[in-house]
Design a protein around this motif. Structure first.
Motif, PDB file in Angstrom:
ATOM      1  N   THR A 103       0.540  -1.172   0.111  1.00  0.00           N
ATOM      2  CA  THR A 103       0.333  -0.085  -0.107  1.00  0.00           C
ATOM      3  C   THR A 103       1.210   1.172  -0.257  1.00  0.00           C
ATOM      4  OG1 THR A 103      -0.641  -0.010   2.581  1.00  0.00           O
ATOM      5  CG2 THR A 103      -2.339  -0.789   1.000  1.00  0.00           C
ATOM      6  N   SER A 104       1.814   1.498   0.322  1.00  0.00           N
ATOM      7  CA  SER A 104       2.879   1.808   0.251  1.00  0.00           C
ATOM      8  C   SER A 104       4.225   1.446   0.839  1.00  0.00           C
ATOM      9  CB  SER A 104       2.701   3.218   1.658  1.00  0.00           C
ATOM     10  OG  SER A 104       2.593   2.832   3.241  1.00  0.00           O
ATOM     11  N   LYS A 105       4.881   2.976   0.795  1.00  0.00           N
ATOM     12  CA  LYS A 105       7.197   2.227   1.010  1.00  0.00           C
ATOM     13  C   LYS A 105       6.899   1.157   1.994  1.00  0.00           C
ATOM     14  CE  LYS A 105      11.188   3.150  -0.501  1.00  0.00           C
ATOM     15  NZ  LYS A 105      11.795   2.559  -1.644  1.00  0.00           N
ATOM     16  N   GLY A 106       7.171   0.672   1.509  1.00  0.00           N
ATOM     17  CA  GLY A 106       7.615  -1.134   3.160  1.00  0.00           C
ATOM     18  C   GLY A 106       6.466  -1.433   3.774  1.00  0.00           C
ATOM     19  N   VAL A 107       5.607  -1.414   3.297  1.00  0.00           N
ATOM     20  CA  VAL A 107       3.893  -1.845   3.978  1.00  0.00           C
ATOM     21  C   VAL A 107       3.439  -2.923   3.201  1.00  0.00           C
ATOM     22  CG1 VAL A 107       1.851  -1.248   5.206  1.00  0.00           C
ATOM     23  CG2 VAL A 107       4.170   0.935   5.623  1.00  0.00           C
ATOM     24  N   HIS A 108       3.199  -3.852   3.966  1.00  0.00           N
ATOM     25  CA  HIS A 108       1.783  -4.715   3.183  1.00  0.00           C
ATOM     26  C   HIS A 108       0.607  -4.461   3.519  1.00  0.00           C
ATOM     27  CE1 HIS A 108       4.855  -7.513   1.832  1.00  0.00           C
ATOM     28  NE2 HIS A 108       4.291  -7.787   0.258  1.00  0.00           N
ATOM     29  N   SER A 109      -0.169  -4.256   2.512  1.00  0.00           N
ATOM     30  CA  SER A 109      -1.680  -4.439   3.538  1.00  0.00           C
ATOM     31  C   SER A 109      -2.229  -6.332   3.190  1.00  0.00           C
ATOM     32  CB  SER A 109      -2.321  -3.465   3.374  1.00  0.00           C
ATOM     33  OG  SER A 109      -2.212  -2.088   3.329  1.00  0.00           O
ATOM     34  N   PHE A 110      -2.699  -6.676   4.120  1.00  0.00           N
ATOM     35  CA  PHE A 110      -3.247  -7.863   4.239  1.00  0.00           C
ATOM     36  C   PHE A 110      -5.133  -7.595   4.649  1.00  0.00           C
ATOM     37  CE2 PHE A 110       0.787  -9.200   4.905  1.00  0.00           C
ATOM     38  CZ  PHE A 110       0.598 -10.469   4.534  1.00  0.00           C
ATOM     39  N   TYR A 111      -5.936  -8.013   3.102  1.00  0.00           N
ATOM     40  CA  TYR A 111      -6.977  -8.288   3.394  1.00  0.00           C
ATOM     41  C   TYR A 111      -7.666 -10.062   3.029  1.00  0.00           C
ATOM     42  CZ  TYR A 111      -6.621  -3.429   1.544  1.00  0.00           C
ATOM     43  OH  TYR A 111      -6.462  -2.366   1.605  1.00  0.00           O
ATOM     44  N   LEU A 112      -8.991 -10.030   3.262  1.00  0.00           N
ATOM     45  CA  LEU A 112      -9.709 -11.251   3.363  1.00  0.00           C
ATOM     46  C   LEU A 112     -11.079 -10.906   2.356  1.00  0.00           C
ATOM     47  CD1 LEU A 112     -10.295 -14.266   5.024  1.00  0.00           C
ATOM     48  CD2 LEU A 112     -12.198 -12.659   5.974  1.00  0.00           C
TER      49      LEU A 112
END
Length: 101
Positions: free
Chosen positions: A10-19
């Motif tokens: 989602t942004s530099k250095g960040v993962h967002s997890f979704y179901l």
């Protein structure tokens, strides 16, 4: 209905997890970017496989992520009144309530 867990940067250095349940998408959590996690969850993983430690191939970042998933899924279940985990489906079934009464 097929349930999938996936991540996207989602942004530099960040993962967002979704179901993903059918066509509905629920946000689970964000965490620091790890290449192994991107490789495993990037294209989406069936919910049962998302917590299968044997598929992690001793990647500690993937294992830590697998440990987080059930906790956040329980929160999403309560927040949006959905059933994802087998334990929740069993607890909410009519037969279970009759046996415990």
């Amino acid at each position: 209905m097929k349930t999938t867990v996936y991540c996207k940067p989602t942004s530099k250095g960040v993962h967002s997890f979704y179901l993903l349940i059918g066509s509905e998408e629920f946000f689970l959590f964000s965490q620091a970017y790890r290449k192994g996690v991107e490789e495993y969850y990037g294209r989406g993983v069936h919910f049962d496989e998302s917590m299968n430690y044997s598929k992690a191939h001793n990647d500690s970042a993937v294992i830590r992520t697998m440990k987080k998933i059930p906790m956040y899924v329980k929160y999403v279940e309560k927040e949006y009144v959905i059933e994802v985990l087998e334990q929740t489906k069993k607890r909410n079934s009519q037969n279970y309530r009759l046996r415990c009464a």
